[in-house]
Motif scaffolding. Structure first.
Motif, PDB file in Angstrom:
ATOM      1  N   GLU A 310      28.694  -1.516  25.609  1.00  0.00           N
ATOM      2  CA  GLU A 310      27.982  -0.397  26.239  1.00  0.00           C
ATOM      3  C   GLU A 310      27.152   0.370  25.218  1.00  0.00           C
ATOM      4  O   GLU A 310      26.029   0.776  25.487  1.00  0.00           O
ATOM      5  N   SER A 311      27.711   0.538  24.009  1.00  0.00           N
ATOM      6  CA  SER A 311      26.963   1.227  22.954  1.00  0.00           C
ATOM      7  C   SER A 311      25.732   0.432  22.550  1.00  0.00           C
ATOM      8  O   SER A 311      24.651   0.987  22.341  1.00  0.00           O
ATOM      9  N   ALA A 312      25.878  -0.901  22.440  1.00  0.00           N
ATOM     10  CA  ALA A 312      24.742  -1.741  22.068  1.00  0.00           C
ATOM     11  C   ALA A 312      23.656  -1.704  23.137  1.00  0.00           C
ATOM     12  O   ALA A 312      22.461  -1.674  22.835  1.00  0.00           O
ATOM     13  N   ILE A 313      24.070  -1.703  24.417  1.00  0.00           N
ATOM     14  CA  ILE A 313      23.086  -1.639  25.518  1.00  0.00           C
ATOM     15  C   ILE A 313      22.339  -0.306  25.468  1.00  0.00           C
ATOM     16  O   ILE A 313      21.111  -0.263  25.610  1.00  0.00           O
ATOM     17  N   ASP A 314      23.090   0.795  25.254  1.00  0.00           N
ATOM     18  CA  ASP A 314      22.435   2.107  25.175  1.00  0.00           C
ATOM     19  C   ASP A 314      21.449   2.151  24.018  1.00  0.00           C
ATOM     20  O   ASP A 314      20.346   2.684  24.137  1.00  0.00           O
ATOM     21  N   SER A 315      21.855   1.545  22.870  1.00  0.00           N
ATOM     22  CA  SER A 315      20.969   1.533  21.703  1.00  0.00           C
ATOM     23  C   SER A 315      19.703   0.732  21.977  1.00  0.00           C
ATOM     24  O   SER A 315      18.606   1.144  21.624  1.00  0.00           O
ATOM     25  N   ALA A 316      19.871  -0.432  22.643  1.00  0.00           N
ATOM     26  CA  ALA A 316      18.694  -1.256  22.961  1.00  0.00           C
ATOM     27  C   ALA A 316      17.764  -0.531  23.922  1.00  0.00           C
ATOM     28  O   ALA A 316      16.541  -0.564  23.768  1.00  0.00           O
ATOM     29  N   ASN A 317      18.329   0.157  24.926  1.00  0.00           N
ATOM     30  CA  ASN A 317      17.498   0.903  25.882  1.00  0.00           C
ATOM     31  C   ASN A 317      16.761   2.051  25.187  1.00  0.00           C
ATOM     32  O   ASN A 317      15.587   2.302  25.465  1.00  0.00           O
ATOM     33  N   GLU A 318      17.464   2.746  24.285  1.00  0.00           N
ATOM     34  CA  GLU A 318      16.824   3.845  23.561  1.00  0.00           C
ATOM     35  C   GLU A 318      15.682   3.339  22.688  1.00  0.00           C
ATOM     36  O   GLU A 318      14.619   3.944  22.609  1.00  0.00           O
ATOM     37  N   LYS A 319      15.902   2.186  22.023  1.00  0.00           N
ATOM     38  CA  LYS A 319      14.857   1.642  21.153  1.00  0.00           C
ATOM     39  C   LYS A 319      13.656   1.192  21.985  1.00  0.00           C
ATOM     40  O   LYS A 319      12.500   1.417  21.603  1.00  0.00           O
ATOM     41  N   THR A 320      13.924   0.561  23.135  1.00  0.00           N
ATOM     42  CA  THR A 320      12.820   0.132  24.013  1.00  0.00           C
ATOM     43  C   THR A 320      12.028   1.341  24.488  1.00  0.00           C
ATOM     44  O   THR A 320      10.794   1.332  24.503  1.00  0.00           O
ATOM     45  N   GLU A 321      12.725   2.419  24.869  1.00  0.00           N
ATOM     46  CA  GLU A 321      12.055   3.635  25.330  1.00  0.00           C
ATOM     47  C   GLU A 321      11.228   4.263  24.204  1.00  0.00           C
ATOM     48  O   GLU A 321      10.112   4.742  24.431  1.00  0.00           O
ATOM     49  N   ALA A 322      11.763   4.242  22.968  1.00  0.00           N
ATOM     50  CA  ALA A 322      11.030   4.804  21.832  1.00  0.00           C
ATOM     51  C   ALA A 322       9.731   4.033  21.584  1.00  0.00           C
ATOM     52  O   ALA A 322       8.671   4.623  21.350  1.00  0.00           O
ATOM     53  N   TYR A 323       9.796   2.692  21.644  1.00  0.00           N
ATOM     54  CA  TYR A 323       8.586   1.890  21.451  1.00  0.00           C
ATOM     55  C   TYR A 323       7.580   2.143  22.568  1.00  0.00           C
ATOM     56  O   TYR A 323       6.366   2.217  22.331  1.00  0.00           O
ATOM     57  N   SER A 324       8.063   2.263  23.797  1.00  0.00           N
ATOM     58  CA  SER A 324       7.158   2.509  24.923  1.00  0.00           C
ATOM     59  C   SER A 324       6.458   3.858  24.760  1.00  0.00           C
ATOM     60  O   SER A 324       5.249   3.973  24.982  1.00  0.00           O
ATOM     61  N   GLN A 325       7.207   4.892  24.347  1.00  0.00           N
ATOM     62  CA  GLN A 325       6.607   6.208  24.140  1.00  0.00           C
ATOM     63  C   GLN A 325       5.614   6.188  22.987  1.00  0.00           C
ATOM     64  O   GLN A 325       4.557   6.824  23.045  1.00  0.00           O
TER      65      GLN A 325
END
Length: 464
Positions: A310-325
């Motif tokens: 769950e932590s890895a999924i949250d980290s991947a989602n946060e990184k994807t969101e950061a790149y998109s922004q």
């Protein structure tokens, strides 16, 4: 095709109909990008995935806005088991062209499947762990970890290649060939796979273990879904005869077992000592206690794995969101809309970016901050001229938080007079002192010094 300079639609001539720019070189580059895309598409169709990656990267080097090439590159990466690279390409594609882009569908499919995301994170984590084991010399643990990786993601070519290398190190070339054949079925023209297979063939041939080609002709191979089925080319079904024979033999053996083994065994168990039953019961209880403890430990371990996933999924989602922004901010930055770019950059977590993207973030932030300060300074001077000193002070203080000596002391000079007009003499004295120290013009320094001395003579003290 659109003009590279003004964005107008181009015709068959060598010049833009709107801005009259020479677009011959641009048309050649555009056609080269399409040609590399077509070459990558043909290679992907025959499963030359490595060659397809090279051709599609060349297509994007010629034209980074080639959405079809970028989407296909993401699909090829996904087929190679490199899910992170695939997601990166689709995110870039979606940020460049969002209306009707298939990349949006690809991303939504991956993100909606929790099991697929979990498998992806497990694969990455276990593959990195196997690399760590290799560096530490724990090759047996690396093999075990790679088998888990390939059970989660059988299409991961790098996993098959690394497993083959570990088998080759142990001189188990037959197992290495098996892993390399799996990699070859996924990517038929991978240079590393072919080089490793050649080395394995040489060793097997030297050891006399290379199987003749005739064995392949005696089998039939076909694919059912994702599974490859190999069966003999010719076979005869004797199932009925063998079933009857096996029943007769089994009946005979059963009679013999009952006569010579079962009956004496029953009598012996009936005469067994009662103490043996007590010992057996105690052993059973002890074994059950140990089983319960093992199950509890296993449950605790699984809970930790779930938390890590769950932590890895949250980290991947946060990184994807950061790149998109970051990409959205770059679009506004390229259009010189620095206010919007600054608002978007404020929402980007810089620590989630890689080194190259952090450099882009820093360079954009430097330009955006400079533009924002300049805009606040110019707007403050404008409202100062209208007599709205309170608004001017608010704008000037925004700039002063970053650079109190902005515009060579002019900021402090204007700010001091704004406070003076509002009869806030303590703050006025503070900024007259700053202007007297930092102003580049001698007339400004003299005026600021004179005003400061006048306020001090009246008994005012500079604000903190």
């Amino acid at each position: 095709m659109r003009c590279y300079y003004c964005g107008a639609s181009l015709d068959f001539t060598d010049y833009c109909p709107e801005c009259e720019a020479d677009v011959r070189i641009w048309k050649k580059i555009y056609r080269m990008s399409n040609r590399f895309y077509n070459d990558g598409l043909e290679k992907a169709r025959v499963r030359d995935l490595t060659g397809a990656v090279r051709s599609l990267n060349m297509s994007l080097r010629c034209n980074k806005a080639n959405i079809e090439a970028r989407n296909l590159l993401g699909l090829v990466y996904y087929e190679l088991g490199e899910t992170v690279n695939a997601l990166s390409e689709w995110v870039i594609s979606k940020s460049m062209f969002s209306d009707g882009n298939p990349a949006s569908d690809y991303l939504s499919r991956v993100q909606k499947s929790a099991a697929q995301l979990e498998n992806t994170n497990q694969t990455i984590r276990k593959f990195n762990q196997s690399l760590t084991y290799c560096r530490q010399g724990n090759y047996d643990l690396a093999v075990i970890q790679l088998k888990k990786v390939l059970s989660l993601n059988p299409r991961m070519v790098k996993g098959h290649q690394l497993l083959a290398l570990l088998y080759m190190r142990e001189e188990r070339f037959d197992l290495a060939m098996r892993s390399l054949r799996h990699a070859e079925q996924i990517d038929t023209n991978n240079t590393n796979t072919m080089r490793y297979m050649q080395e394995c063939r040489e060793h097997l041939k030297a050891n006399g273990k290379l199987k003749p080609q005739k064995a392949e002709e005696e089998t039939v191979t076909y694919q059912s879904g994702n599974d490859i089925i190999i069966r003999p080319a010719k076979f005869t079904d004797h199932t009925a005869v063998r079933t009857v024979v096996n029943l007769l033999i089994g009946a005979a053996i059963g009679v013999a077992v009952v006569s010579f083994l079962v009956v004496p065994g029953i009598r012996q168990r009936m005469n067994a000592d009662a103490g043996a039953q007590v010992v057996e019961a105690n052993q059973t209880i002890s074994a059950k206690d140990q089983t319960i403890q093992n199950l509890e430990d296993e449950i605790a371990s699984m809970d930790e794995e779930v938390a890590d996933a769950e932590s890895a999924i949250d980290s991947a989602n946060e990184k994807t969101e950061a790149y998109s922004q970051l990409l959205n901010a770059y679009v506004s930055y390229a259009e010189e809309d620095y206010t919007t770019a600054g608002e978007l950059l404020a929402d980007v977590d810089r620590d989630l970016l890689d080194t190259d993207e952090q450099a882009v973030y820093d360079s954009m932030m430097e330009v955006v901050e400079s533009a924002v300060l300049q805009a606040a300074w110019e707007e403050g001077r404008s409202v100062y001229g209208t007599g709205d000193y309170e608004t001017a002070i608010t704008l000037f203080l925004t700039v002063a938080e970053t650079d109190p000596a902005y515009e060579e002391g002019e900021l402090a000079y204007y700010l001091a007079f704004a406070y003076n007009y509002l009869e806030d003499y303590e703050n006025a004295l503070k900024w007259f002192n700053v202007a007297a120290e930092n102003a580049s013009k001698s007339s400004t320094r003299r005026t600021a010094q004179s005003m400061a001395e006048d306020l001090e003579s009246k008994g005012y003290t500079a604000a903190e």
